[in-house]
Design a protein around this motif. Sequence first.
Motif, PDB file in Angstrom:
ATOM      1  N   LEU A 219       0.456  -1.241  -0.125  1.00  0.00           N
ATOM      2  CA  LEU A 219       0.145  -0.011   0.658  1.00  0.00           C
ATOM      3  C   LEU A 219       0.938   0.998   0.062  1.00  0.00           C
ATOM      4  O   LEU A 219       0.899   1.860  -0.833  1.00  0.00           O
ATOM      5  N   ALA A 220       2.032   1.704   0.967  1.00  0.00           N
ATOM      6  CA  ALA A 220       2.524   2.811   0.863  1.00  0.00           C
ATOM      7  C   ALA A 220       3.294   2.821  -0.497  1.00  0.00           C
ATOM      8  O   ALA A 220       3.898   3.338  -0.858  1.00  0.00           O
ATOM      9  N   SER A 221       4.001   1.756  -1.476  1.00  0.00           N
ATOM     10  CA  SER A 221       4.518   1.866  -2.507  1.00  0.00           C
ATOM     11  C   SER A 221       3.881   1.919  -3.490  1.00  0.00           C
ATOM     12  O   SER A 221       3.743   3.185  -4.163  1.00  0.00           O
ATOM     13  N   ALA A 222       2.410   1.558  -3.969  1.00  0.00           N
ATOM     14  CA  ALA A 222       1.418   2.272  -4.324  1.00  0.00           C
ATOM     15  C   ALA A 222       1.118   3.787  -4.191  1.00  0.00           C
ATOM     16  O   ALA A 222       0.759   4.555  -4.929  1.00  0.00           O
ATOM     17  N   ARG A 223       0.490   4.130  -2.892  1.00  0.00           N
ATOM     18  CA  ARG A 223       0.480   5.394  -2.474  1.00  0.00           C
ATOM     19  C   ARG A 223       1.688   6.423  -2.695  1.00  0.00           C
ATOM     20  O   ARG A 223       1.932   7.555  -2.968  1.00  0.00           O
ATOM     21  N   SER A 224       3.115   6.070  -2.555  1.00  0.00           N
ATOM     22  CA  SER A 224       4.286   6.588  -3.244  1.00  0.00           C
ATOM     23  C   SER A 224       3.932   6.891  -4.499  1.00  0.00           C
ATOM     24  O   SER A 224       4.953   7.756  -4.573  1.00  0.00           O
ATOM     25  N   ALA A 225       3.789   5.959  -5.463  1.00  0.00           N
ATOM     26  CA  ALA A 225       3.891   6.476  -6.640  1.00  0.00           C
ATOM     27  C   ALA A 225       2.570   7.384  -6.648  1.00  0.00           C
ATOM     28  O   ALA A 225       2.962   8.297  -7.651  1.00  0.00           O
ATOM     29  N   VAL A 226       1.437   7.802  -6.249  1.00  0.00           N
ATOM     30  CA  VAL A 226       0.889   8.921  -6.154  1.00  0.00           C
ATOM     31  C   VAL A 226       0.721   9.813  -6.289  1.00  0.00           C
ATOM     32  O   VAL A 226       1.108  10.912  -6.901  1.00  0.00           O
ATOM     33  N   ARG A 227       1.895  10.474  -4.749  1.00  0.00           N
ATOM     34  CA  ARG A 227       2.037  10.632  -4.240  1.00  0.00           C
ATOM     35  C   ARG A 227       3.239  11.910  -4.689  1.00  0.00           C
ATOM     36  O   ARG A 227       3.291  12.925  -4.868  1.00  0.00           O
ATOM     37  N   ASP A 228       4.802  10.983  -5.084  1.00  0.00           N
ATOM     38  CA  ASP A 228       5.504  11.384  -5.174  1.00  0.00           C
ATOM     39  C   ASP A 228       6.084  10.962  -6.518  1.00  0.00           C
ATOM     40  O   ASP A 228       6.929  11.275  -6.581  1.00  0.00           O
ATOM     41  N   GLY A 229       6.091  10.404  -7.281  1.00  0.00           N
ATOM     42  CA  GLY A 229       5.667  10.119  -8.387  1.00  0.00           C
ATOM     43  C   GLY A 229       6.270   8.816  -9.007  1.00  0.00           C
ATOM     44  O   GLY A 229       6.572   8.379  -7.831  1.00  0.00           O
ATOM     45  N   ASP A 230       6.810   7.942  -9.564  1.00  0.00           N
ATOM     46  CA  ASP A 230       7.236   6.680 -10.664  1.00  0.00           C
ATOM     47  C   ASP A 230       9.143   6.463  -9.859  1.00  0.00           C
ATOM     48  O   ASP A 230       9.071   5.541  -8.777  1.00  0.00           O
ATOM     49  N   ALA A 231       9.004   7.329  -9.704  1.00  0.00           N
ATOM     50  CA  ALA A 231      11.306   7.244  -9.455  1.00  0.00           C
ATOM     51  C   ALA A 231      11.367   7.551  -7.889  1.00  0.00           C
ATOM     52  O   ALA A 231      12.200   6.083  -7.372  1.00  0.00           O
ATOM     53  N   ALA A 232      10.258   7.808  -7.241  1.00  0.00           N
ATOM     54  CA  ALA A 232       9.988   7.640  -5.833  1.00  0.00           C
ATOM     55  C   ALA A 232       9.782   6.327  -4.995  1.00  0.00           C
ATOM     56  O   ALA A 232      10.066   5.501  -4.482  1.00  0.00           O
ATOM     57  N   ALA A 233       9.095   5.675  -5.464  1.00  0.00           N
ATOM     58  CA  ALA A 233       8.380   4.439  -5.635  1.00  0.00           C
ATOM     59  C   ALA A 233       9.257   3.144  -6.348  1.00  0.00           C
ATOM     60  O   ALA A 233       9.579   2.806  -5.239  1.00  0.00           O
ATOM     61  N   GLU A 234       9.725   4.007  -7.248  1.00  0.00           N
ATOM     62  CA  GLU A 234      10.951   2.754  -7.689  1.00  0.00           C
ATOM     63  C   GLU A 234      11.544   2.231  -6.933  1.00  0.00           C
ATOM     64  O   GLU A 234      12.418   1.602  -6.607  1.00  0.00           O
ATOM     65  N   ALA A 235      12.946   3.528  -6.344  1.00  0.00           N
ATOM     66  CA  ALA A 235      13.454   3.973  -5.491  1.00  0.00           C
ATOM     67  C   ALA A 235      13.913   2.922  -3.842  1.00  0.00           C
ATOM     68  O   ALA A 235      14.537   2.716  -3.349  1.00  0.00           O
ATOM     69  N   GLY A 236      11.865   2.758  -4.196  1.00  0.00           N
ATOM     70  CA  GLY A 236      12.177   2.199  -2.211  1.00  0.00           C
ATOM     71  C   GLY A 236      11.695   0.517  -2.589  1.00  0.00           C
ATOM     72  O   GLY A 236      11.625  -0.114  -2.121  1.00  0.00           O
ATOM     73  N   LEU A 237      11.926  -0.047  -3.899  1.00  0.00           N
ATOM     74  CA  LEU A 237      11.675  -0.798  -3.705  1.00  0.00           C
ATOM     75  C   LEU A 237      11.728  -1.930  -3.838  1.00  0.00           C
ATOM     76  O   LEU A 237      11.602  -2.783  -2.605  1.00  0.00           O
ATOM     77  N   GLN A 238      13.515  -2.173  -3.779  1.00  0.00           N
ATOM     78  CA  GLN A 238      14.397  -3.540  -3.435  1.00  0.00           C
ATOM     79  C   GLN A 238      14.835  -3.496  -1.604  1.00  0.00           C
ATOM     80  O   GLN A 238      14.620  -3.950  -1.525  1.00  0.00           O
ATOM     81  N   PRO A 239      14.958  -1.977  -1.313  1.00  0.00           N
ATOM     82  CA  PRO A 239      15.388  -1.358   0.147  1.00  0.00           C
ATOM     83  C   PRO A 239      13.937  -2.718   0.975  1.00  0.00           C
ATOM     84  O   PRO A 239      14.480  -2.709   2.248  1.00  0.00           O
ATOM     85  N   THR A 240      12.722  -2.512   0.272  1.00  0.00           N
ATOM     86  CA  THR A 240      11.490  -3.033   1.424  1.00  0.00           C
ATOM     87  C   THR A 240      12.012  -3.948   1.180  1.00  0.00           C
ATOM     88  O   THR A 240      10.864  -5.179   2.182  1.00  0.00           O
ATOM     89  N   LEU A 241      12.079  -4.634  -0.055  1.00  0.00           N
ATOM     90  CA  LEU A 241      12.256  -6.140  -0.456  1.00  0.00           C
ATOM     91  C   LEU A 241      12.640  -6.760   0.382  1.00  0.00           C
ATOM     92  O   LEU A 241      12.701  -8.196   0.790  1.00  0.00           O
ATOM     93  N   ALA A 242      13.965  -6.327   0.580  1.00  0.00           N
ATOM     94  CA  ALA A 242      15.543  -6.517   1.965  1.00  0.00           C
ATOM     95  C   ALA A 242      14.839  -6.589   2.860  1.00  0.00           C
ATOM     96  O   ALA A 242      15.263  -7.460   3.530  1.00  0.00           O
ATOM     97  N   ARG A 243      14.408  -5.620   3.543  1.00  0.00           N
ATOM     98  CA  ARG A 243      13.183  -5.409   4.672  1.00  0.00           C
ATOM     99  C   ARG A 243      12.050  -6.723   4.586  1.00  0.00           C
ATOM    100  O   ARG A 243      12.113  -7.275   5.970  1.00  0.00           O
ATOM    101  N   LEU A 244      11.338  -7.256   4.067  1.00  0.00           N
ATOM    102  CA  LEU A 244      10.426  -7.990   4.233  1.00  0.00           C
ATOM    103  C   LEU A 244      10.902  -9.550   4.091  1.00  0.00           C
ATOM    104  O   LEU A 244       9.677 -10.063   4.696  1.00  0.00           O
TER     105      LEU A 244
END
Length: 268
Positions: A219-244
């Motif tokens: 949910l946070a990733s999808a909202r980041s893409a809407v609020r902050d743009g695709d690049a911001a959401a893309e930057a968070g994908l790999q770190p979030t995957l590693a955390r999860l």
Amino acid sequence: MSDQQSVADQPRIITERRGHVFLIGFNRPEKRNAADFALLQQLALAYGELERDPELRVGLVHAVGEHFTAGLDLADVGPRLGPDGIDIVPEGGIHPWQVDGSSLSKPVVMAVQGTCLTLGIELMLASDMTVAAESTMFGQIEVARGILPFGGATIRFPRAAGWGNAMRWILTGDMFDAAEAHRIGIVQEVVPDGTQFDRALQLAQRIAGQAPLAVQATLASARSAVRDGDAAAEAGLQPTLARLAATQDARIGMAAFLSRTPADFIGR
């Protein structure tokens, strides 16, 4: 105590826990669930409780009675409007329409019926999915009252439905039905009258059965893409995957996959 006084003393919002699902119910049926200041504040406090409690994974917003909401109770709320608008969030609450910079980290499912006006539509747009009874009628009618939608419709309605579809309804104030709401994408399912709550609860329980940290991260990733743009959401994908991947829930999910048994996630 008079009947009128007993009605006034009733909670405007009722809550109930169903496992990991938090039921949040509009409870002013004698006024078609019109939102006075007390209802708005109690709704914000319910959202705050949903956000803070780790045992609560999904919210389900519904309404007591025949109607979801007749919109804002202008007679009660109007006099409270100041030069900066109106503050409806008491300490411990979260803005249900999330137009003050706040953001709920957990998904919300909605069940609507009867009449769903103004702030009801905006609450749908601020939530994650909506089930509507087939006879529901919708209206974004603020322009007919001399004000504008201030709960996010000007922002989210065009994004959800497309510019022309949104303007068709929010600039005219015309009413539209559940079939149209489904066509333009602001309602996800239309079901027979009287079944909307049960269907919404099914969806909420289905979400609550998934890994909660993964649901919140998605949910946070999808909202980041809407609020902050695709690049911001893309930057968070790999770190979030590693955390999860390092969580206990990821190990539980993998074990369930290998053993072909249902996973019982713990949120850690």
